[in-house]
Motif scaffolding. Structure first.
Motif, PDB file in Angstrom:
ATOM      1  N   TYR A 114       0.688  -0.994  -0.110  1.00  0.00           N
ATOM      2  CA  TYR A 114       0.113   0.160  -0.146  1.00  0.00           C
ATOM      3  C   TYR A 114       0.987   1.344   0.150  1.00  0.00           C
ATOM      4  O   TYR A 114       1.747   1.393   0.707  1.00  0.00           O
ATOM      5  CB  TYR A 114      -0.915  -0.059   1.281  1.00  0.00           C
ATOM      6  N   GLN A 115       0.603   2.235  -0.878  1.00  0.00           N
ATOM      7  CA  GLN A 115       1.255   3.584  -0.783  1.00  0.00           C
ATOM      8  C   GLN A 115       0.243   4.504  -0.918  1.00  0.00           C
ATOM      9  O   GLN A 115      -0.765   4.469  -1.523  1.00  0.00           O
ATOM     10  CB  GLN A 115       2.407   3.504  -1.913  1.00  0.00           C
ATOM     11  N   ASP A 116       0.827   5.753  -0.075  1.00  0.00           N
ATOM     12  CA  ASP A 116      -0.054   7.006  -0.187  1.00  0.00           C
ATOM     13  C   ASP A 116      -0.174   7.623  -1.413  1.00  0.00           C
ATOM     14  O   ASP A 116       0.564   7.148  -2.268  1.00  0.00           O
ATOM     15  CB  ASP A 116       0.020   7.669   1.158  1.00  0.00           C
ATOM     16  N   ASN A 117      -0.753   8.890  -1.371  1.00  0.00           N
ATOM     17  CA  ASN A 117      -0.771   9.473  -2.910  1.00  0.00           C
ATOM     18  C   ASN A 117       0.489  10.416  -2.874  1.00  0.00           C
ATOM     19  O   ASN A 117       0.495  11.167  -3.802  1.00  0.00           O
ATOM     20  CB  ASN A 117      -1.943  10.391  -2.928  1.00  0.00           C
ATOM     21  N   CYS A 118       1.506  10.191  -2.164  1.00  0.00           N
ATOM     22  CA  CYS A 118       2.684  11.237  -2.403  1.00  0.00           C
ATOM     23  C   CYS A 118       3.502  10.682  -3.470  1.00  0.00           C
ATOM     24  O   CYS A 118       4.354  11.434  -3.903  1.00  0.00           O
ATOM     25  CB  CYS A 118       3.580  11.158  -1.004  1.00  0.00           C
ATOM     26  N   GLY A 119       3.474   9.432  -3.645  1.00  0.00           N
ATOM     27  CA  GLY A 119       4.198   9.086  -5.098  1.00  0.00           C
ATOM     28  C   GLY A 119       5.777   8.747  -4.723  1.00  0.00           C
ATOM     29  O   GLY A 119       5.991   8.922  -3.480  1.00  0.00           O
ATOM     30  N   GLY A 120       6.381   8.747  -5.618  1.00  0.00           N
ATOM     31  CA  GLY A 120       7.866   8.588  -5.408  1.00  0.00           C
ATOM     32  C   GLY A 120       8.759   7.399  -5.988  1.00  0.00           C
ATOM     33  O   GLY A 120       9.658   6.978  -6.251  1.00  0.00           O
ATOM     34  N   LEU A 121       7.626   6.249  -5.836  1.00  0.00           N
ATOM     35  CA  LEU A 121       8.042   4.974  -6.329  1.00  0.00           C
ATOM     36  C   LEU A 121       8.466   4.794  -7.839  1.00  0.00           C
ATOM     37  O   LEU A 121       7.550   5.070  -8.495  1.00  0.00           O
ATOM     38  CB  LEU A 121       7.098   3.882  -6.027  1.00  0.00           C
ATOM     39  N   GLN A 122       9.566   4.291  -8.073  1.00  0.00           N
ATOM     40  CA  GLN A 122       9.856   4.042  -9.420  1.00  0.00           C
ATOM     41  C   GLN A 122      10.568   2.521  -9.628  1.00  0.00           C
ATOM     42  O   GLN A 122      11.083   2.111  -8.811  1.00  0.00           O
ATOM     43  CB  GLN A 122      11.008   5.072  -9.972  1.00  0.00           C
ATOM     44  N   VAL A 123      10.333   2.070 -10.922  1.00  0.00           N
ATOM     45  CA  VAL A 123      10.739   0.592 -11.155  1.00  0.00           C
ATOM     46  C   VAL A 123      11.783   0.904 -12.418  1.00  0.00           C
ATOM     47  O   VAL A 123      11.517   1.760 -13.189  1.00  0.00           O
ATOM     48  CB  VAL A 123       9.787  -0.058 -11.472  1.00  0.00           C
ATOM     49  N   PHE A 124      12.901  -0.201 -12.385  1.00  0.00           N
ATOM     50  CA  PHE A 124      13.786  -0.148 -13.369  1.00  0.00           C
ATOM     51  C   PHE A 124      13.251  -0.686 -14.648  1.00  0.00           C
ATOM     52  O   PHE A 124      13.043  -1.975 -14.398  1.00  0.00           O
ATOM     53  CB  PHE A 124      15.026  -0.519 -12.752  1.00  0.00           C
ATOM     54  N   ASP A 125      13.119  -0.248 -15.844  1.00  0.00           N
ATOM     55  CA  ASP A 125      12.441  -0.968 -16.834  1.00  0.00           C
ATOM     56  C   ASP A 125      13.664  -1.514 -17.859  1.00  0.00           C
ATOM     57  O   ASP A 125      14.950  -1.430 -17.623  1.00  0.00           O
ATOM     58  CB  ASP A 125      11.433  -0.265 -17.725  1.00  0.00           C
ATOM     59  N   LYS A 126      13.229  -2.336 -18.781  1.00  0.00           N
ATOM     60  CA  LYS A 126      14.132  -3.113 -19.629  1.00  0.00           C
ATOM     61  C   LYS A 126      14.897  -2.300 -20.457  1.00  0.00           C
ATOM     62  O   LYS A 126      15.933  -2.694 -21.173  1.00  0.00           O
ATOM     63  CB  LYS A 126      13.334  -4.048 -20.497  1.00  0.00           C
ATOM     64  N   ALA A 127      14.636  -0.978 -20.488  1.00  0.00           N
ATOM     65  CA  ALA A 127      15.304   0.082 -21.565  1.00  0.00           C
ATOM     66  C   ALA A 127      16.731   0.806 -20.690  1.00  0.00           C
ATOM     67  O   ALA A 127      17.180   1.545 -21.267  1.00  0.00           O
ATOM     68  CB  ALA A 127      14.310   1.002 -22.250  1.00  0.00           C
ATOM     69  N   GLY A 128      16.445   0.620 -19.337  1.00  0.00           N
ATOM     70  CA  GLY A 128      17.657   0.954 -18.671  1.00  0.00           C
ATOM     71  C   GLY A 128      16.947   2.165 -17.952  1.00  0.00           C
ATOM     72  O   GLY A 128      17.751   3.227 -17.503  1.00  0.00           O
ATOM     73  N   ASP A 129      15.796   2.633 -17.991  1.00  0.00           N
ATOM     74  CA  ASP A 129      14.880   3.736 -17.455  1.00  0.00           C
ATOM     75  C   ASP A 129      14.215   3.639 -16.134  1.00  0.00           C
ATOM     76  O   ASP A 129      13.728   2.472 -15.776  1.00  0.00           O
ATOM     77  CB  ASP A 129      14.188   4.566 -18.504  1.00  0.00           C
ATOM     78  N   TRP A 130      13.955   4.490 -15.321  1.00  0.00           N
ATOM     79  CA  TRP A 130      13.445   4.652 -14.136  1.00  0.00           C
ATOM     80  C   TRP A 130      12.002   5.170 -14.455  1.00  0.00           C
ATOM     81  O   TRP A 130      12.100   6.244 -15.062  1.00  0.00           O
ATOM     82  CB  TRP A 130      14.015   5.309 -12.963  1.00  0.00           C
ATOM     83  N   ILE A 131      10.975   4.355 -14.068  1.00  0.00           N
ATOM     84  CA  ILE A 131       9.655   4.896 -14.444  1.00  0.00           C
ATOM     85  C   ILE A 131       8.938   4.891 -13.419  1.00  0.00           C
ATOM     86  O   ILE A 131       9.061   4.181 -12.484  1.00  0.00           O
ATOM     87  CB  ILE A 131       8.853   4.166 -15.859  1.00  0.00           C
ATOM     88  N   ASP A 132       8.076   5.936 -13.328  1.00  0.00           N
ATOM     89  CA  ASP A 132       7.318   5.813 -12.099  1.00  0.00           C
ATOM     90  C   ASP A 132       6.067   4.827 -11.933  1.00  0.00           C
ATOM     91  O   ASP A 132       5.486   4.344 -13.135  1.00  0.00           O
ATOM     92  CB  ASP A 132       6.364   7.247 -12.081  1.00  0.00           C
ATOM     93  N   VAL A 133       5.870   4.111 -10.859  1.00  0.00           N
ATOM     94  CA  VAL A 133       4.840   3.239 -10.481  1.00  0.00           C
ATOM     95  C   VAL A 133       3.369   3.875  -9.968  1.00  0.00           C
ATOM     96  O   VAL A 133       3.701   4.719  -8.901  1.00  0.00           O
ATOM     97  CB  VAL A 133       5.145   2.281  -9.481  1.00  0.00           C
ATOM     98  N   PRO A 134       2.523   4.138 -10.531  1.00  0.00           N
ATOM     99  CA  PRO A 134       1.319   4.806 -10.428  1.00  0.00           C
ATOM    100  C   PRO A 134       0.755   4.372  -8.935  1.00  0.00           C
ATOM    101  O   PRO A 134       0.881   3.206  -8.494  1.00  0.00           O
ATOM    102  CB  PRO A 134       0.181   4.746 -11.480  1.00  0.00           C
ATOM    103  N   VAL A 135       0.322   5.333  -8.192  1.00  0.00           N
ATOM    104  CA  VAL A 135      -0.713   5.125  -7.193  1.00  0.00           C
ATOM    105  C   VAL A 135      -1.968   4.471  -7.573  1.00  0.00           C
ATOM    106  O   VAL A 135      -2.730   5.017  -8.288  1.00  0.00           O
ATOM    107  CB  VAL A 135      -0.890   6.281  -6.330  1.00  0.00           C
TER     108      VAL A 135
END
Length: 343
Positions: free
Chosen positions: A231-252
């Motif tokens: 569970y995450q609140d609505n402040c955001g900040g979580l990112q995941v490392f994708d196959k292209a080598g970029d950090w992308i946001d994980v939506p709430v």
């Protein structure tokens, strides 16, 4: 995003992308519905190891109470929290841990300490559970009792009820994982019926100075167990490392959870399912003045569960990559890598 009625075979993936959102509602309905949900989970776990879920069945008012009592706990004066601090030599992390994240165990990279505090409990720390959990030589350490605060009122009761409901959800998800992997849906059940899962609150306090260049709220890492229900609140900040080598946001996911695969599940599936690095960015500007709360249920199989390559994940030309181990031995190895000896 509402739950589908029993019997429907409508696509359960309600939002696509690298981190899709899957509606797991109706999972108690027809076998066809369960197969559709399992197929969506399997696809996400092969692609990114991350997906959101709605229709999960956990009481939304309970989630709100968990959020509120957790904020209240971490908002108490430091002198009141001092009695809850985890001793330096205690690997169970039960209580408040305020030294989190100075090392990324996955990459052995030293960074500045994370801007984060933790509170952790485990059902093994409740009376009578450890006695039947098959802990063996690790009993004296991993049976240590949970450390509960006296305030706020109702904290312990709220946390135990949340643990129970998310534990039930994890059992359902493991059945769906089994189906997605081409196994009998009860395949994992005897491996997880007295599981060793931690429930951890991540408290990210407001910050009044700019973070250091190598500082995060939670540094890049992968999780250790089978799956994490977050569970995450609505402040955001979580990112995941994708196959292209970029950090992308994980939506709430409003009213939902984020689920991700851990390293042990990657080992169990011969890396057919992926355990992906993720992080929580340190805030700047207006967001720096807002605290952030997340609740992570780190699902870990029974301590004595045998972990060896699943039959559906090996075969001619696809040998097992990893030697057999047990859930407890694997966790101890991870703990030692991150914090030194865990015993």
């Amino acid at each position: 995003m509402t739950a589908h009625p029993p019997g429907t075979t409508e696509d359960p993936t309600v939002v696509g992308g690298f981190v899709p959102v899957v509606d797991v509602g109706g999972r108690d309905g027809s076998p066809a519905r369960r197969r559709e949900i399992a197929r969506a989970i399997d696809t996400a776990c092969r692609e990114s190891g991350f997906f959101g879920i709605v229709g999960h069945g956990v009481d939304l008012s309970l989630i709100q109470r968990m959020h509120d009592v957790t904020v209240d706990l971490f908002s108490t004066p430091d002198e009141d929290k001092a009695a809850l601090l985890v001793p330096p030599d205690d690997p169970t992390l039960r209580g408040i841990f305020a030294r989190a994240g100075s090392v990324s165990a996955a990459e052995d990279i030293t960074t500045s300490p994370d801007l984060c505090e933790l509170f952790t409990m485990n059902q093994l720390g409740e009376p009578g559970v450890a006695e039947v959990a098959g802990l063996g030589d690790a009993y004296d350490v991993w049976s240590r009792p949970n450390v509960w605060p006296e305030r706020p009122a109702g904290f312990k009761e709220t946390w135990l009820e949340y643990y129970r409901q998310v534990s039930d959800l994890s059992a359902d998800l493991m059945r769906l994982c089994a189906l997605g992997l081409g196994l009998d849906e009860e395949f994992f059940t005897p491996f997880v019926d007295i599981h060793s899962s931690n429930l951890t609150a991540n408290w990210y306090p407001p910050v009044d100075t700019d973070p250091l260049p190598d500082q995060y709220r939670k540094g890049p890492h992968s999780d250790w167990g089978t799956l994490t229900i977050l569970y995450q609140d609505n402040c955001g900040g979580l990112q995941v490392f994708d196959k292209a080598g970029d950090w992308i946001d994980v939506p709430v996911v409003e009213g939902g959870f984020v689920v991700n695969i851990g390293d042990l599940m990657a080992v169990w599936t011969n890396d057919e399912w992926v355990s992906t690095k993720h992080r929580v960015l340190a805030p700047t500007g207006e967001m720096a003045r807002k605290p952030r709360v997340s609740l992570a249920f780190f699902h870990q199989p029974n301590w004595s569960a045998d972990i060896e390559c699943l039959p559906s994940c090996q075969g001619p030309g696809k040998p097992a990559k990893y030697a057999p181990t047990t859930s407890g031995a694997y966790l101890l190895q991870k703990m030692e890598s991150a914090f030194g000896s865990a015993e």
